[in-house]
Design a protein around this motif. Structure first.
Motif, PDB file in Angstrom:
ATOM      1  N   MET A  88      -8.925   6.339   4.983  1.00 36.90           N
ATOM      2  CA  MET A  88      -8.396   6.869   6.230  1.00 36.90           C
ATOM      3  C   MET A  88      -7.220   6.032   6.731  1.00 36.90           C
ATOM      4  N   GLY A  89      -7.382   4.718   6.675  1.00 36.92           N
ATOM      5  CA  GLY A  89      -6.309   3.847   7.132  1.00 36.92           C
ATOM      6  C   GLY A  89      -5.091   3.955   6.235  1.00 36.92           C
ATOM      7  N   TRP A  90      -3.919   3.908   6.841  1.00 39.89           N
ATOM      8  CA  TRP A  90      -2.695   4.106   6.074  1.00 39.89           C
ATOM      9  C   TRP A  90      -1.532   3.424   6.780  1.00 39.89           C
ATOM     10  N   PRO A  91      -0.565   2.914   6.029  1.00 39.19           N
ATOM     11  CA  PRO A  91       0.642   2.359   6.678  1.00 39.19           C
ATOM     12  C   PRO A  91       1.408   3.467   7.406  1.00 39.19           C
ATOM     13  N   LEU A  92       1.597   3.309   8.676  1.00 39.16           N
ATOM     14  CA  LEU A  92       2.290   4.307   9.489  1.00 39.16           C
ATOM     15  C   LEU A  92       3.619   3.745   9.963  1.00 39.16           C
ATOM     16  N   SER A  93       4.577   4.626  10.161  1.00 42.90           N
ATOM     17  CA  SER A  93       5.909   4.186  10.591  1.00 42.90           C
ATOM     18  C   SER A  93       5.862   3.525  11.965  1.00 42.90           C
ATOM     19  N   ILE A  94       4.921   3.950  12.819  1.00 40.74           N
ATOM     20  CA  ILE A  94       4.831   3.359  14.156  1.00 40.74           C
ATOM     21  C   ILE A  94       4.363   1.912  14.093  1.00 40.74           C
TER      22      ILE A  94
ATOM     23  N   ILE B   4       0.825  -1.206   0.000  1.00 41.58           N
ATOM     24  CA  ILE B   4       0.000   0.000   0.000  1.00 41.58           C
ATOM     25  C   ILE B   4       0.862   1.260   0.000  1.00 41.58           C
ATOM     26  N   GLU B   5       1.949   1.272   0.768  1.00 40.20           N
ATOM     27  CA  GLU B   5       2.783   2.475   0.836  1.00 40.20           C
ATOM     28  C   GLU B   5       3.503   2.742  -0.483  1.00 40.20           C
ATOM     29  N   VAL B   6       3.714   1.705  -1.282  1.00 37.92           N
ATOM     30  CA  VAL B   6       4.318   1.887  -2.601  1.00 37.92           C
ATOM     31  C   VAL B   6       3.263   2.295  -3.625  1.00 37.92           C
ATOM     32  N   LYS B   7       2.063   1.757  -3.486  1.00 37.71           N
ATOM     33  CA  LYS B   7       0.988   2.027  -4.446  1.00 37.71           C
ATOM     34  C   LYS B   7       0.457   3.447  -4.325  1.00 37.71           C
ATOM     35  N   TYR B   8       0.383   3.966  -3.106  1.00 37.94           N
ATOM     36  CA  TYR B   8      -0.135   5.316  -2.880  1.00 37.94           C
ATOM     37  C   TYR B   8       0.917   6.153  -2.148  1.00 37.94           C
ATOM     38  N   PRO B   9       1.976   6.563  -2.829  1.00 36.57           N
ATOM     39  CA  PRO B   9       3.051   7.280  -2.139  1.00 36.57           C
ATOM     40  C   PRO B   9       2.733   8.768  -1.968  1.00 36.57           C
ATOM     41  N   ILE B  10       3.470   9.397  -1.076  1.00 39.06           N
ATOM     42  CA  ILE B  10       3.459  10.857  -0.968  1.00 39.06           C
ATOM     43  C   ILE B  10       4.620  11.363  -1.800  1.00 39.06           C
ATOM     44  N   ARG B  11       4.332  12.250  -2.724  1.00 41.54           N
ATOM     45  CA  ARG B  11       5.350  12.699  -3.670  1.00 41.54           C
ATOM     46  C   ARG B  11       6.400  13.563  -2.982  1.00 41.54           C
TER      47      ARG B  11
ATOM     48  N   ALA C  83      10.641  13.220  12.884  1.00 36.50           N
ATOM     49  CA  ALA C  83      10.557  13.120  11.423  1.00 36.50           C
ATOM     50  C   ALA C  83       9.213  13.619  10.898  1.00 36.50           C
ATOM     51  N   LEU C  84       8.170  13.565  11.718  1.00 35.59           N
ATOM     52  CA  LEU C  84       6.862  14.075  11.290  1.00 35.59           C
ATOM     53  C   LEU C  84       6.912  15.565  10.979  1.00 35.59           C
ATOM     54  N   LEU C  85       7.818  16.285  11.634  1.00 36.63           N
ATOM     55  CA  LEU C  85       7.913  17.726  11.442  1.00 36.63           C
ATOM     56  C   LEU C  85       8.605  18.096  10.137  1.00 36.63           C
ATOM     57  N   GLU C  86       9.402  17.179   9.607  1.00 38.74           N
ATOM     58  CA  GLU C  86      10.278  17.507   8.483  1.00 38.74           C
ATOM     59  C   GLU C  86       9.603  17.254   7.144  1.00 38.74           C
ATOM     60  N   TYR C  87       9.494  18.308   6.363  1.00 35.26           N
ATOM     61  CA  TYR C  87       8.902  18.209   5.033  1.00 35.26           C
ATOM     62  C   TYR C  87       9.771  17.367   4.102  1.00 35.26           C
ATOM     63  N   THR C  88      11.077  17.386   4.295  1.00 34.22           N
ATOM     64  CA  THR C  88      11.995  16.663   3.412  1.00 34.22           C
ATOM     65  C   THR C  88      11.910  15.153   3.593  1.00 34.22           C
ATOM     66  N   LEU C  89      11.233  14.682   4.661  1.00 34.29           N
ATOM     67  CA  LEU C  89      11.117  13.248   4.906  1.00 34.29           C
ATOM     68  C   LEU C  89       9.714  12.715   4.630  1.00 34.29           C
ATOM     69  N   CYS C  90       8.821  13.575   4.172  1.00 33.09           N
ATOM     70  CA  CYS C  90       7.432  13.144   3.964  1.00 33.09           C
ATOM     71  C   CYS C  90       7.322  12.041   2.917  1.00 33.09           C
ATOM     72  N   HIS C  91       8.161  12.106   1.883  1.00 33.18           N
ATOM     73  CA  HIS C  91       8.060  11.151   0.785  1.00 33.18           C
ATOM     74  C   HIS C  91       8.731   9.810   1.073  1.00 33.18           C
ATOM     75  N   VAL C  92       9.497   9.730   2.160  1.00 34.19           N
ATOM     76  CA  VAL C  92      10.195   8.485   2.501  1.00 34.19           C
ATOM     77  C   VAL C  92       9.176   7.476   3.013  1.00 34.19           C
ATOM     78  N   ARG C  93       9.242   6.252   2.532  1.00 36.92           N
ATOM     79  CA  ARG C  93       8.281   5.223   2.918  1.00 36.92           C
ATOM     80  C   ARG C  93       8.310   4.999   4.426  1.00 36.92           C
ATOM     81  N   PRO C  94       7.147   4.848   5.067  1.00 37.81           N
ATOM     82  CA  PRO C  94       7.093   4.646   6.523  1.00 37.81           C
ATOM     83  C   PRO C  94       7.904   3.440   6.997  1.00 37.81           C
TER      84      PRO C  94
END
Length: 404
Positions: free
Chosen positions: A264-270, A147-154, A297-308
Motif C-alpha cells: 500500500m505504501g508508495w513514494p508519492l510526489s507530495i 522504490i520508485e525505480v524498482k516498481y515503476p508505472i509503465r 498532474a494526477l489527472l494526466e495519463y501521459t504523466l503517470c509513468h514519470v517518477r514522483p
C-alpha cells in the motif's frame, strides 16, 4: 486451628467465590477487528494504522512532526469526541516554518566544506529537533527513490484495455471531488491515484462497468492507510449513489490488496515536494502552487509513468519561477536544490513544459474540480492568481499553441 484462623479462612473462601462469580457474570468486551476500528468516525483513543514493510516513512521529515502533534492534539481533547484533529497541511505552516537562508562559512564544519560552493545546509536550524529526524533524511529519500525505480508505472499501461485515458481522467476528477467533500489528507488523494494506476496496470479486465468501483475501493484503502478518522463504509456507498453495495466495495478492496501484494505504501510526489520546499526555502504561496501543479498532474495519463521525485522537482522549480516572475526557470533551481535532490534542470525541463500546458488547459476544462479546489482561500486562491497568465507560462506553452 484457632477460632480466629478459621474465621479468616472462611472470609477468604467467601471473597474468592464472590470474585469468581463476579468475573463470570461480568459482560465480556469484544475485541474490534482492524477493519471495524478503522471504519468508525469517532474513536475514543485514536491510533495510527501500522504501516507494512514496503511503506515509505510518512513525512520525509516534514510529515513526522505534524503526525505526532496531530495525535497529541486529539489526546488532549479526548473529552470532546466530536472534535476532528487539525489537518496536516495547516499544521505544516505552523510547525515547520521555513528557515532563513544560513550564511556560508568555510570554517563551520568538515561536512560544510565538502559541499560545492553556494550550497547551504537546510537542516541547520532543526538538527536539535528529534521530531525532524535530520540524521535520517538522506536515507529516507534514498529509500523512496530506490522504490520508485524498482516498481515503476509503465508508460502507456492502458493500451489494449477496455477503459481509456479519458475514462481515467473523469474518474480521477470525481475522486478529487469526493476527497474534498470528505476533507481528507492530501496524501490520501495521491495514494488513492497511485493504487488506482498500479491496479489498472496489473489488471486488464477492468471495464467501464466497474471502473468507478475500483476508484472508490482505492479511496477506501488509502483512507485506511493515511487517515486517523476516516469516513464510514456507508459514506463510500452513498457517494456512488447506490451504484455499488458495501459488499461489492469490500470484495474489490480485497482484490486490489491481493493484486498489489499488500504494497500500500508508495513514494508519492507530495512526500518529495515537502522536502524540496524546505531545501528551496520556498514561500507559502509557492508551495501551494506546487501542490496545485502536482494535483493537476494526477489527472494526466501521459504523466503517470514519470517518477514522483522528478514530478516534485519540476513542480517546485516551476512554482518558484512563476511566483518570482522569472522568465528563465533554470535560475530558480539553485545549487542547493541540485545538490540535495540530485536532479539538474535538464532532467525535468520537458516535464515543466507539460505542467505549464496543464495550467492553461485547466482553465477551460469541463472537469475543473482541481481548479475549484485551489481557488479557496485555504490554498491562497492560487488557481486564480494572475501570475498563472504571466509571460513565463505563455513562453512555455507558445510552441505547442503555435503547432495547433
Amino acid at each position: 486451628m484457632s477460632r480466629m484462623a478459621k474465621l479468616n479462612d472462611q472470609e477468604n473462601s467467601i471473597s474468592s467465590r464472590a470474585g469468581r462469580k463476579a468475573l463470570l457474570e461480568a459482560p465480556v468486551q469484544p475485541k474490534r477487528a482492524l477493519g471495524d476500528r478503522l471504519n468508525i468516525l469517532h474513536i475514543p483513543k485514536p491510533e495510527i494504522a501500522k504501516k507494512d514493510v514496503m511503506a515509505p516513512p510518512i513525512g520525509v521529515a516534514l510529515r513526522q512532526s505534524t503526525a505526532i502533534k496531530k495525535v497529541l492534539i486529539v489526546k488532549k481533547d479526548n473529552k470532546d469526541n466530536g472534535r476532528k484533529p487539525v489537518r496536516q497541511e495547516s499544521l505544516l505552516k505552523q510547525v515547520c516554518q521555513i528557515p532563513t537562508k544560513p550564511k556560508l562559512d568555510s570554517t563551520t564544519s568538515a561536512s560544510a566544506t565538502s559541499k560545492p560552493p553556494g550550497v547551504y545546509d537546510p537542516d541547520e536550524d532543526t538538527k536539535d529537533d528529534p521530531q525532524m529526524v535530520t540524521e535520517y533524511i538522506h536515507d529516507i529519500l534514498t529509500y523512496l527513490q530506490r522504490i520508485e525505480v524498482k516498481y515503476p508505472i509503465r508508460e502507456k499501461f492502458m493500451e489494449n484495455m477496455k477503459v481509456n485515458p479519458k475514462m481515467r481522467f473523469t474518474l480521477v476528477s470525481w475522486l478529487v471531488d469526493a476527497h474534498r467533500n470528505f476533507n481528507l489528507e492530501l496524501d490520501t488523494l495521491h495514494l488513492c491515484v497511485s493504487i488506482l494506476d498500479r491496479f489498472l496496470q496489473a489488471n486488464k479486465s477492468v471495464d467501464r462497468s466497474n471502473l468507478q468501483l475500483v476508484g472508490v475501493a482505492a479511496l477506501l484503502l488509502s483512507s485506511k492507510y493515511e487517515e486517523i478518522y476516516m469516513p464510514s463504509l456507508s459514506d463510500f456507498v452513498y457517494i456512488c449513489d447506490g451504484a455499488f453495495t458495501s459488499q461489492q466495495i469490500i470484495q474489490m478492496e480485497l482484490k486490489i490488496v491481493k493484486c498489489l501484494d499488500f504494497r500500500m505504501g508508495w513514494p508519492l510526489s507530495i512526500y518529495f515536494l515537502r522536502r524540496y520546499s524546505k531545501v528551496g526555502l520556498v514561500k507559502s504561496e509557492q508551495h501551494s502552487l506546487a501542490k496545485y501543479i502536482l494535483e493537476l498532474a494526477l489527472l494526466e495519463y501521459t504523466l503517470c509513468h514519470v517518477r514522483p521525485s522528478l514530478q516534485a522537482a519540476a513542480a517546485c522549480c516551476l512554482a518558484i519561477a512563476v511566483i518570482n516572475e522569472s522568465l528563465d526557470p533554470i535560475k530558480a533551481w539553485s545549487p542547493t536544490l541540485i545538490y540535495y535532490t540530485k536532479y539538474k534542470y535538464s532532467d525535468f525541463k520537458d516535464i515543466i513544459s507539460e505542467f505549464a500546458q496543464n495550467i492553461i488547459k485547466a482553465k477551460t476544462c469541463k472537469y475543473d474540480m482541481v481548479r475549484m479546489k485551489y481557488s479557496d482561500a485555504k490554498y491562497s486562491k492560487i488557481s486564480l492568481n494572475c501570475k498563472l497568465d504571466g509571460p513565463l507560462i505563455r513562453k512555455l506553452t507558445s510552441p505547442v499553441l503555435s503547432k495547433k
